[in-house]
Design an enzyme around this catalytic site. Structure first.
Site, short mmCIF file in Angstrom:
data_model
loop_
_atom_site.label_atom_id
_atom_site.label_comp_id
_atom_site.label_asym_id
_atom_site.label_seq_id
_atom_site.Cartn_x
_atom_site.Cartn_y
_atom_site.Cartn_z
N GLU A 93 -1.93 -5.21 10.39
CA GLU A 93 -1.26 -4.31 9.63
C GLU A 93 -2.39 -3.45 8.74
O GLU A 93 -2.62 -4.02 7.78
CB GLU A 93 -0.33 -5.07 8.70
CG GLU A 93 1.14 -4.35 8.27
CD GLU A 93 0.73 -3.58 7.31
OE1 GLU A 93 0.21 -2.28 7.58
OE2 GLU A 93 1.30 -3.90 6.21
N LYS A 115 -5.74 -17.04 3.99
CA LYS A 115 -6.97 -16.76 3.09
C LYS A 115 -6.39 -15.43 2.17
O LYS A 115 -6.48 -14.20 2.92
CB LYS A 115 -8.17 -16.40 3.93
CG LYS A 115 -9.66 -16.55 3.22
CD LYS A 115 -9.83 -15.51 2.20
CE LYS A 115 -10.09 -14.05 2.66
NZ LYS A 115 -10.20 -13.37 1.08
N CYS A 139 0.57 0.45 1.55
CA CYS A 139 -0.11 1.22 2.69
C CYS A 139 0.86 2.23 3.48
O CYS A 139 0.64 3.04 4.16
CB CYS A 139 -0.27 0.16 3.76
SG CYS A 139 1.02 -1.35 3.78
N GLU A 195 -7.02 7.42 4.13
CA GLU A 195 -6.28 6.59 2.94
C GLU A 195 -6.81 6.42 1.76
O GLU A 195 -7.98 6.09 1.86
CB GLU A 195 -5.86 5.44 3.58
CG GLU A 195 -4.91 4.27 2.84
CD GLU A 195 -4.65 3.17 3.26
OE1 GLU A 195 -5.48 2.50 3.93
OE2 GLU A 195 -3.26 2.91 3.42
#
Ligand code: NAP
Ligand code: MG
Length: 462
Positions: A245, A170, A279, A369
Site C-alpha cells: 500500500e 514492525k 496517502c 506525493e
C-alpha cells in the site's frame, strides 16, 4: 520521559537482544517523550519463530472463536479509546479530536468488522465435484508507517487474525507507542501467545530482517513507494506473497455542474486533515477554467480556516521534505496563494496550510506525493482534459468526483485509474476495499476483500 524495555513476543514482554533504543519525539514541542528498544535481526527471528509455532493452533481454531477474540479486542480498544487518542497525539502530533474520531475510531470499526467477518465468512465452498477450503496464508510480516499508526496495524492484523494467520508487526520508528498499546489490548483479549508479535525497530534493520525472513509467508507493507519497491522485490524473490500500500496523488475532479463551494471546502479539508499526511489525500484539485478563479478564492478562504487547527508534521525530516516541495512549486512557476514554507509556530515541525494556483500537470508538485498540507489547483478545458490530467500520474489510490448529476459523476469515476472514488462527498466506508491502481500498490485492504488477501485455497475433488 518513559524508557520502555521489552517487545511483545510469544505472549510476553521480552527484553530486546541488543542495547539500542529509539527516541520517540513529540512533534508539537520537539521533546523526547519515551524510548523503545530498537529491535535487531535476533528479535525479529524470535518473533517469527513464535508466530510459526502458534500458526497450527490458531489456524485450526474455529472461526467463531477467532471472531470472539476479535470482538474482545474491539471492546479492549473501545475501553482504551482515550488512551489511544492521547498516545497518537503525543507521538504523531495530530489534534486530539482527530485522534479520537479517526486514529482511535477507525481501528475500532475495522476490528469490529473483522470480528463479524470471521464469524460469517464462507471459509469453504463447493464447485462441481470439489470442496474449496479458504485456508490461512501463514505467518504475516507487517511493516507499517506512522501517518495512521494504529489504523495501519489493525488493517493488516485484524484480517490476518480473522483468516487464521499469525502476525509479526514492525511499526514505524516515529510511532511505536500506540503499537505497544495495541499489543497490550491483544494480550488482554485472550489472543493466544505467538499469534500476534511486535518488534519495534528501524526500517533498514528490523523491517529488512522481517522482509527477508524465510519464516514469513506474506509480507504486507504500507509506506513509501521507494521502500515498498525494494522490499517487495526481496520478498517476491523469495516467492512470498506481497501486499503493498504505497503513495498517492489523488485527483479531486470538480465538474461544471457541481456545488462548487462544497466541493472546494470538502476538498481543502481532505488535504489539510492529519496535516496532509494521508496517502489517499486529494492533493490535486481539478477545476473547469470558467470556474477556476472562483475556486481558487474559495480554496484560499478555506485554507485560512485551518491556520491554527492542523498539527505539526511527524518529524523534522518530513518538514524539510515538504518545505522543499513548496520551494520547488514556486521555482517551477506555480502561484503561491496561501501558506508557504514558513510557520508562525516557534516550536514543533509545523508547515502552514498551503495552496498553489496555476499548477500545470507536469510540475513536480502535481506529480509527486508531498505528504504535507499542500494543495495544487489545476485548470482543465473540458471533461476529456480533466480525465487526462486525473489519470496523468504514476499513482492511482483514491479520488473524488463532484457533479450536478450523480450519474455523470459515476460515469467519470468509472474512467479514472484509481482504487477508490468518493462521489459528491461520499463518506469513508471501512468495509470498502482500499488499495491502489498502478504504482499505488498491490492488493486491497479492509472488508471482505481485505480478508481474502490473507487466505489461500485448497481444493479437494470427490
Ligand atoms: P517509509 O520509510 O517507507 O516507512 C514505512 C515503513 O517502512 C516504516 O516502518 C519504516 O521503518 C519501514 N522501512 C523503512 N526502510 C525500510 C527497509 N529498508 N526495509 C524494511 N522496512 C523499511 O516511509 P517514511 O520514510 O516514513 O516516509 C517517507 C514518505 O513515504 C512520505 O513522505 C510519504 O510520501 C510516503 N509515505 C506513504 C505512506 C502511505 O500511507 N502510503 C505512509 C508513510 C509514508 P522506519 O519507521 O524505521 O523508517
Ligand atoms: Mg523511513
Amino acid at each position: 520521559m518513559k524508557a520502555h524495555d521489552g517487545m511483545y513476543i510469544d505472549g510476553a514482554w521480552r527484553p530486546a537482544a541488543g542495547p539500542d533504543v529509539i527516541e520517540v519525539v513529540n512533534p508539537a514541542d520537539e521533546r523526547v517523550i519515551a524510548t523503545v528498544p530498537a529491535g535487531t535481526v535476533e528479535d525479529v527471528d524470535a518473533a517469527v519463530r513464535a508466530a510459526r509455532a502458534a500458526l497450527p493452533g490458531w489456524a485450526a481454531t474455529p472461526p467463531a472463536e477467532r471472531a470472539a477474540r476479535l470482538a474482545a479486542l474491539r471492546d479492549g480498544l473501545v475501553a482504551r479509546r482515550n488512551e489511544i487518542a492521547e498516545t497518537v497525539t503525543a507521538e504523531l502530533g495530530s489534534p486530539l479530536k482527530l485522534s479520537q474520531t479517526v486514529h482511535a475510531g477507525v481501528p475500532i470499526a475495522v476490528t469490529g468488522s473483522y470480528a463479524e467477518l470471521a464469524a460469517t465468512y464462507a471459509f469453504e465452498e463447493r464447485t462441481g465435484n470439489s470442496i474449496v477450503f479458504h485456508e490461512p496464508v501463514g505467518v504475516v510480516g507487517a511493516i507499517t508507517p506512522w501517518n495512521y499508526p494504529l489504523h495501519q496495524i489493525v488493517a493488516k492484523t485484524a484480517p490476518a487474525l480473522a483468516a487464521g494467520c499469525t502476525v509479526v508487526v514492525k511499526p514505524a520508528e516515529d510511532t511505536p507507542l500506540v503499537a505497544r498499546l495495541f499489543a497490550r489490548a491483544v494480550h488482554e483479549a485472550g489472543i493466544p501467545a505467538g499469534v500476534f508479535n511486535l518488534v519495534t525497530g528501524l526500517g533498514p534493520v528490523a523491517g529488512q530482517a522481517l522482509a527477508e525472513h524465510p519464516g514469513v509467508d506474506l509480507l504486507s507493507f504500507t509506506g513509501s513507494t521507494a521502500v515498498g519497491r525494494r522490499i517487495g522485490a526481496i520478498a517476491t524473490g523469495m516467492v512470498k506473497k506481497v501486499a503493498l500500500e504505497l503513495g498517492g496523488k489523488s485527483a479531486n475532479v470538480i465538474l461544471p455542474g457541481a456545488d462548487l463551494a462544497r466541493a472546494v471546502n470538502v476538498g481543502v479539508a481532505n488535504v489539510m486533515s492529519n496535516s496532509g499526511q494521508t496517502c489517499s489525500a486529494w492533493t490535486r484539485m481539478l477545476v473547469h477554467r470558467d470556474q477556476y478563479d472562483e475556486a481558487v478564492e474559495l480554496a484560499v478562504a478555506a485554507a485560512a480556516k485551518y491556520g491554527d487547527r492542523i498539527g505539526p508534521l511527524v518529524n523534522a525530516g518530513q518538514r524539510e521534505r515538504v518545505r522543499g516541495y513548496i520551494e520547488k512549486g514556486v521555482a517551477e512557476g506555480a502561484r503561491l496563494v496561501a501558506g508557504g514554507p514558513d510557520s508562525p509556530h516557534e516550536r514543533g515541525y509545523h508547515v502552514s496550510p498551503t495552496v498553489f494556483a496555476d499548477v500545470t500537470p507536469e510540475m513536480t508538485i502535481a506529480q509527486e506525493e508531498i505528504f504535507g498540507p499542500v494543495l495544487s489547483v489545476l485548470r482543465y478545458a473540458d471533461e476529456e482534459d480533466a480525465l487526462r490530467i486525473a489519470n496523468g500520474t504514476v499513482y492511482g489510490l483514491a479520488g473524488a468526483v463532484w457533479a450536478g448529476d450523480e450519474a455523470e459523476a459515476v460515469a467519470f469515476a468509472r474512467r479514472m485509474e484509481t482504487g477508490q472514488v468518493d462521489i459528491n462527498g461520499g463518506r469513508f466506508n471501512p468495509l470498502a476495499p482500499f488499495g491502489g491502481y498502478k504504482q499505488s500498490g498491490v492488493g486491497r485492504e479492509l472488508g471482505a476483500h481485505g480478508l481474502t488477501e490473507y487466505l489461500q485455497t485448497k481444493s479437494l475433488q470427490f
